[in-house]
Design a protein around this motif. Structure first.
Motif, PDB file in Angstrom:
ATOM      1  N   ASP A 103     -11.878  36.133  57.773  1.00 28.04           N
ATOM      2  CA  ASP A 103     -12.956  37.045  57.362  1.00 28.04           C
ATOM      3  C   ASP A 103     -14.312  36.534  57.857  1.00 28.04           C
ATOM      4  OD1 ASP A 103     -11.144  38.687  56.115  1.00 28.04           O
ATOM      5  OD2 ASP A 103     -11.549  37.941  54.080  1.00 28.04           O
ATOM      6  N   TYR A 104     -14.504  35.242  57.806  1.00 31.57           N
ATOM      7  CA  TYR A 104     -15.773  34.654  58.252  1.00 31.57           C
ATOM      8  C   TYR A 104     -15.953  34.828  59.763  1.00 31.57           C
ATOM      9  CZ  TYR A 104     -19.232  31.075  59.423  1.00 31.57           C
ATOM     10  OH  TYR A 104     -20.329  30.417  59.922  1.00 31.57           O
ATOM     11  N   GLU A 105     -14.899  34.580  60.509  1.00 32.43           N
ATOM     12  CA  GLU A 105     -14.980  34.737  61.966  1.00 32.43           C
ATOM     13  C   GLU A 105     -15.263  36.188  62.343  1.00 32.43           C
ATOM     14  OE1 GLU A 105     -11.249  33.188  63.249  1.00 32.43           O
ATOM     15  OE2 GLU A 105     -11.915  31.086  63.234  1.00 32.43           O
ATOM     16  N   ALA A 106     -14.624  37.134  61.609  1.00 31.71           N
ATOM     17  CA  ALA A 106     -14.862  38.557  61.878  1.00 31.71           C
ATOM     18  C   ALA A 106     -16.296  38.932  61.531  1.00 31.71           C
ATOM     19  CB  ALA A 106     -13.874  39.404  61.075  1.00 31.71           C
ATOM     20  N   ALA A 107     -16.814  38.378  60.419  1.00 35.03           N
ATOM     21  CA  ALA A 107     -18.181  38.689  60.008  1.00 35.03           C
ATOM     22  C   ALA A 107     -19.191  38.119  61.006  1.00 35.03           C
ATOM     23  CB  ALA A 107     -18.438  38.131  58.610  1.00 35.03           C
ATOM     24  N   GLN A 108     -18.881  36.956  61.591  1.00 36.47           N
ATOM     25  CA  GLN A 108     -19.757  36.372  62.607  1.00 36.47           C
ATOM     26  C   GLN A 108     -19.879  37.297  63.824  1.00 36.47           C
ATOM     27  OE1 GLN A 108     -17.986  32.353  63.114  1.00 36.47           O
ATOM     28  NE2 GLN A 108     -20.067  31.572  62.849  1.00 36.47           N
ATOM     29  N   LYS A 109     -18.718  37.810  64.280  1.00 35.55           N
ATOM     30  CA  LYS A 109     -18.709  38.696  65.437  1.00 35.55           C
ATOM     31  C   LYS A 109     -19.452  39.988  65.127  1.00 35.55           C
ATOM     32  CE  LYS A 109     -14.316  36.916  67.233  1.00 35.55           C
ATOM     33  NZ  LYS A 109     -12.884  37.238  67.518  1.00 35.55           N
ATOM     34  N   GLU A 110     -19.229  40.513  63.925  1.00 32.98           N
ATOM     35  CA  GLU A 110     -19.899  41.764  63.531  1.00 32.98           C
ATOM     36  C   GLU A 110     -21.407  41.573  63.496  1.00 32.98           C
ATOM     37  OE1 GLU A 110     -20.199  44.893  59.760  1.00 32.98           O
ATOM     38  OE2 GLU A 110     -18.869  43.144  59.642  1.00 32.98           O
ATOM     39  N   LEU A 111     -21.875  40.439  62.984  1.00 30.58           N
ATOM     40  CA  LEU A 111     -23.314  40.194  62.890  1.00 30.58           C
ATOM     41  C   LEU A 111     -23.932  40.040  64.280  1.00 30.58           C
ATOM     42  CD1 LEU A 111     -25.802  39.703  61.156  1.00 30.58           C
ATOM     43  CD2 LEU A 111     -25.190  37.273  61.084  1.00 30.58           C
ATOM     44  N   ALA A 112     -23.217  39.335  65.165  1.00 29.94           N
ATOM     45  CA  ALA A 112     -23.730  39.164  66.536  1.00 29.94           C
ATOM     46  C   ALA A 112     -23.867  40.512  67.229  1.00 29.94           C
ATOM     47  CB  ALA A 112     -22.794  38.242  67.324  1.00 29.94           C
ATOM     48  N   ARG A 113     -22.893  41.374  67.032  1.00 29.06           N
ATOM     49  CA  ARG A 113     -22.930  42.716  67.637  1.00 29.06           C
ATOM     50  C   ARG A 113     -24.058  43.545  67.022  1.00 29.06           C
ATOM     51  NH1 ARG A 113     -20.376  47.594  66.295  1.00 29.06           N
ATOM     52  NH2 ARG A 113     -20.024  48.974  68.104  1.00 29.06           N
ATOM     53  N   ALA A 114     -24.225  43.426  65.687  1.00 30.36           N
ATOM     54  CA  ALA A 114     -25.264  44.206  65.000  1.00 30.36           C
ATOM     55  C   ALA A 114     -26.659  43.803  65.483  1.00 30.36           C
ATOM     56  CB  ALA A 114     -25.141  44.005  63.484  1.00 30.36           C
ATOM     57  N   LYS A 115     -26.856  42.521  65.805  1.00 33.32           N
ATOM     58  CA  LYS A 115     -28.166  42.063  66.289  1.00 33.32           C
ATOM     59  C   LYS A 115     -28.537  42.758  67.606  1.00 33.32           C
ATOM     60  CE  LYS A 115     -28.187  37.461  64.164  1.00 33.32           C
ATOM     61  NZ  LYS A 115     -28.120  35.992  64.383  1.00 33.32           N
ATOM     62  N   GLU A 116     -27.547  42.972  68.450  1.00 39.87           N
ATOM     63  CA  GLU A 116     -27.812  43.651  69.719  1.00 39.87           C
ATOM     64  C   GLU A 116     -28.068  45.140  69.506  1.00 39.87           C
ATOM     65  OE1 GLU A 116     -28.229  42.141  72.576  1.00 39.87           O
ATOM     66  OE2 GLU A 116     -27.874  40.229  71.552  1.00 39.87           O
ATOM     67  N   LEU A 117     -27.274  45.735  68.611  1.00 38.80           N
ATOM     68  CA  LEU A 117     -27.395  47.179  68.388  1.00 38.80           C
ATOM     69  C   LEU A 117     -28.709  47.545  67.712  1.00 38.80           C
ATOM     70  CD1 LEU A 117     -23.743  48.020  67.239  1.00 38.80           C
ATOM     71  CD2 LEU A 117     -24.783  48.397  69.494  1.00 38.80           C
ATOM     72  N   VAL A 118     -29.169  46.688  66.804  1.00 36.41           N
ATOM     73  CA  VAL A 118     -30.399  47.026  66.090  1.00 36.41           C
ATOM     74  C   VAL A 118     -31.606  46.939  67.016  1.00 36.41           C
ATOM     75  CG1 VAL A 118     -31.061  44.722  65.245  1.00 36.41           C
ATOM     76  CG2 VAL A 118     -31.556  46.753  63.845  1.00 36.41           C
ATOM     77  N   LYS A 119     -31.513  46.099  68.048  1.00 34.03           N
ATOM     78  CA  LYS A 119     -32.605  46.017  69.023  1.00 34.03           C
ATOM     79  C   LYS A 119     -32.794  47.340  69.754  1.00 34.03           C
ATOM     80  CE  LYS A 119     -32.018  41.089  70.118  1.00 34.03           C
ATOM     81  NZ  LYS A 119     -31.620  40.129  71.190  1.00 34.03           N
ATOM     82  N   ASP A 120     -31.660  48.004  70.022  1.00 38.54           N
ATOM     83  CA  ASP A 120     -31.724  49.269  70.780  1.00 38.54           C
ATOM     84  C   ASP A 120     -31.741  50.471  69.838  1.00 38.54           C
ATOM     85  OD1 ASP A 120     -31.597  47.803  73.139  1.00 38.54           O
ATOM     86  OD2 ASP A 120     -29.399  47.806  73.136  1.00 38.54           O
ATOM     87  N   ASN A 121     -31.967  50.195  68.553  1.00 32.60           N
ATOM     88  CA  ASN A 121     -32.028  51.258  67.543  1.00 32.60           C
ATOM     89  C   ASN A 121     -30.749  52.087  67.478  1.00 32.60           C
ATOM     90  OD1 ASN A 121     -34.698  50.673  66.688  1.00 32.60           O
ATOM     91  ND2 ASN A 121     -35.495  51.730  68.507  1.00 32.60           N
ATOM     92  N   ILE A 122     -29.620  51.473  67.853  1.00 26.68           N
ATOM     93  CA  ILE A 122     -28.338  52.189  67.774  1.00 26.68           C
ATOM     94  C   ILE A 122     -27.843  52.205  66.323  1.00 26.68           C
ATOM     95  CG2 ILE A 122     -25.931  52.136  68.539  1.00 26.68           C
ATOM     96  CD1 ILE A 122     -26.893  50.926  71.152  1.00 26.68           C
ATOM     97  N   ILE A 123     -28.173  51.141  65.583  1.00 27.48           N
ATOM     98  CA  ILE A 123     -27.883  51.148  64.145  1.00 27.48           C
ATOM     99  C   ILE A 123     -29.197  50.977  63.397  1.00 27.48           C
ATOM    100  CG2 ILE A 123     -25.555  50.178  64.419  1.00 27.48           C
ATOM    101  CD1 ILE A 123     -26.668  47.483  63.492  1.00 27.48           C
ATOM    102  N   SER A 124     -29.209  51.400  62.149  1.00 32.79           N
ATOM    103  CA  SER A 124     -30.435  51.322  61.347  1.00 32.79           C
ATOM    104  C   SER A 124     -30.629  49.898  60.807  1.00 32.79           C
ATOM    105  CB  SER A 124     -30.355  52.300  60.177  1.00 32.79           C
ATOM    106  OG  SER A 124     -29.315  51.900  59.273  1.00 32.79           O
ATOM    107  N   ALA A 125     -31.846  49.655  60.318  1.00 32.17           N
ATOM    108  CA  ALA A 125     -32.145  48.348  59.719  1.00 32.17           C
ATOM    109  C   ALA A 125     -31.274  48.121  58.494  1.00 32.17           C
ATOM    110  CB  ALA A 125     -33.622  48.280  59.341  1.00 32.17           C
ATOM    111  N   LYS A 126     -30.974  49.198  57.769  1.00 32.12           N
ATOM    112  CA  LYS A 126     -30.138  49.066  56.577  1.00 32.12           C
ATOM    113  C   LYS A 126     -28.721  48.637  56.950  1.00 32.12           C
ATOM    114  CE  LYS A 126     -28.599  51.579  52.477  1.00 32.12           C
ATOM    115  NZ  LYS A 126     -28.649  52.856  51.729  1.00 32.12           N
ATOM    116  N   GLU A 127     -28.192  49.214  58.024  1.00 34.57           N
ATOM    117  CA  GLU A 127     -26.852  48.831  58.473  1.00 34.57           C
ATOM    118  C   GLU A 127     -26.820  47.374  58.936  1.00 34.57           C
ATOM    119  OE1 GLU A 127     -24.729  52.759  60.299  1.00 34.57           O
ATOM    120  OE2 GLU A 127     -26.607  52.106  61.285  1.00 34.57           O
ATOM    121  N   PHE A 128     -27.911  46.928  59.551  1.00 31.96           N
ATOM    122  CA  PHE A 128     -27.986  45.531  59.979  1.00 31.96           C
ATOM    123  C   PHE A 128     -28.019  44.597  58.762  1.00 31.96           C
ATOM    124  CE2 PHE A 128     -30.647  41.797  61.009  1.00 31.96           C
ATOM    125  CZ  PHE A 128     -29.806  41.204  61.933  1.00 31.96           C
TER     126      PHE A 128
END
Length: 328
Positions: A103-128
């Motif tokens: 679960d921790y390894e999956a959460a790490q990958k999800e957070l790394a991906r979210a950091k990239e997506l939030v930069k391009d406004n693909i996901i909201s700040a709340k989702e990040f």
């Protein structure tokens, strides 16, 4: 044994020369009125001090494997010592430690991906923020067992040095998460609980200290020499028992006493009086009467037996109501 014995002329007199007195360990003291505390003799119990007993619980569900054959009650263990391991590999729901790692390894990958997506406004700040929260939660669950992970499962370690006072599980037994596996009492402090009869309630405010002895030792222990202090006395009697508890706490660095021991307790009160007293070991009982030996001032090496009437005792000295005078 061939050693010369004190000459005995009659039951009321003994003679000892200087060598015999020294060999026998004879001690004398000149008595005089001195402050002597009033006392109350009661029964009591040795107890663990609050915080002294620490429960060691299962960090995850699984089967318990003891770390050694000698983990019996009463055994001393060091802080950080491994007591057992718990493995959930054979459980239907799977190994919780392994699941936490995944679960921790999956959460790490999800957070790394979210950091990239939030930069391009693909996901909201709340989702990040939700991705960050999932990562923090997964990390906390993983950290709880990661440092104790072994080939045999998650290690259960002693959080404090002390003696095992209870072992709640057996080899191969299933334990649920949070279940108590061991109870360890760490060295340092104990409590003495004195059970005082109701008739002495009016004296409880005068209690200053206590002396006590246990069956395993004939030595009278003085709380004032053990860092002892009065903690509390009860304001009500326990249901079904006509006693009021008076509690003291004292230092026991060598673990000389164990919780549950019965104790003979002598409470000393703050209403001292002038009295003649002698050490309790100076008193000899014969046919229901009490005697002491008094040095004969008219003859060197002569000691006369004298009957005395005794008063209260603090377990170390006893009050002499009659039979001795100042200067004897």
């Amino acid at each position: 044994d061939g050693e010369e014995q004190p000459e005995a002329h009659n039951p009321d007199e003994i003679h000892m020369d200087e060598r015999q007195a020294q060999s026998a360990g004879l001690r004398t003291e000149r008595v005089s009125p001195a402050p002597f505390a009033a006392t109350i003799r009661v029964g009591g119990t040795i107890e663990s001090a609050p915080g002294a007993a620490i429960a060691i619980v299962a960090p995850q569900a699984g089967l318990v494997s003891m770390a050694g054959d000698g983990l019996a009650e009463g055994m001393f263990v060091e802080a950080g010592q491994t007591l057992a391991t718990i493995s959930g590999k054979t459980l239907q729901e799977g190994d919780a430690a392994l699941r936490a790692k995944l679960d921790y390894e999956a959460a790490q990958k999800e957070l790394a991906r979210a950091k990239e997506l939030v930069k391009d406004n693909i996901i909201s700040a709340k989702e990040f923020e939700q991705a960050e929260l999932r990562h923090a939660t997964a990390k906390a669950a993983y950290d709880a067992t990661a440092s104790r992970q072994t080939a045999g499962g998650v290690a259960v370690k002693a959080s404090s040095s002390g003696h095992i006072v209870r072992r709640a599980v057996e080899q191969g037994q299933y334990a649920g998460v949070g279940q108590t596996l061991f109870v360890i009492e760490h060295c340092g402090r104990k409590r003495l609980r004195a059970d005082v009869p109701e008739r002495h309630y009016g004296d409880l405010g005068k209690v200053a200290s206590a002396n006590f002895s246990v069956a395993s030792s004939r030595t009278v222990q003085r709380l004032d020499q053990m860092g002892g202090k009065l903690v509390s006395f009860g304001k009500a009697m326990e249901a079904g028992a006509p006693y009021i508890p008076v509690t003291f706490e004292f230092s026991d660095p060598r673990e000389d006493f164990i919780a549950g021991q019965y104790a003979d307790v002598t409470l000393t009160l703050n209403c001292g009086k002038e009295a003649i007293s002698v050490p309790t070991e100076a008193v000899i009982e014969s046919q229901g009467l009490n005697f002491v030996y008094v040095k004969n001032p008219g003859e060197a090496g002569s000691y006369l037996r004298r009957e005395v009437r005794l008063g209260s005792t603090d377990g170390i000295r006893v009050e002499v109501l009659s039979g001795l005078a100042a200067g004897d």
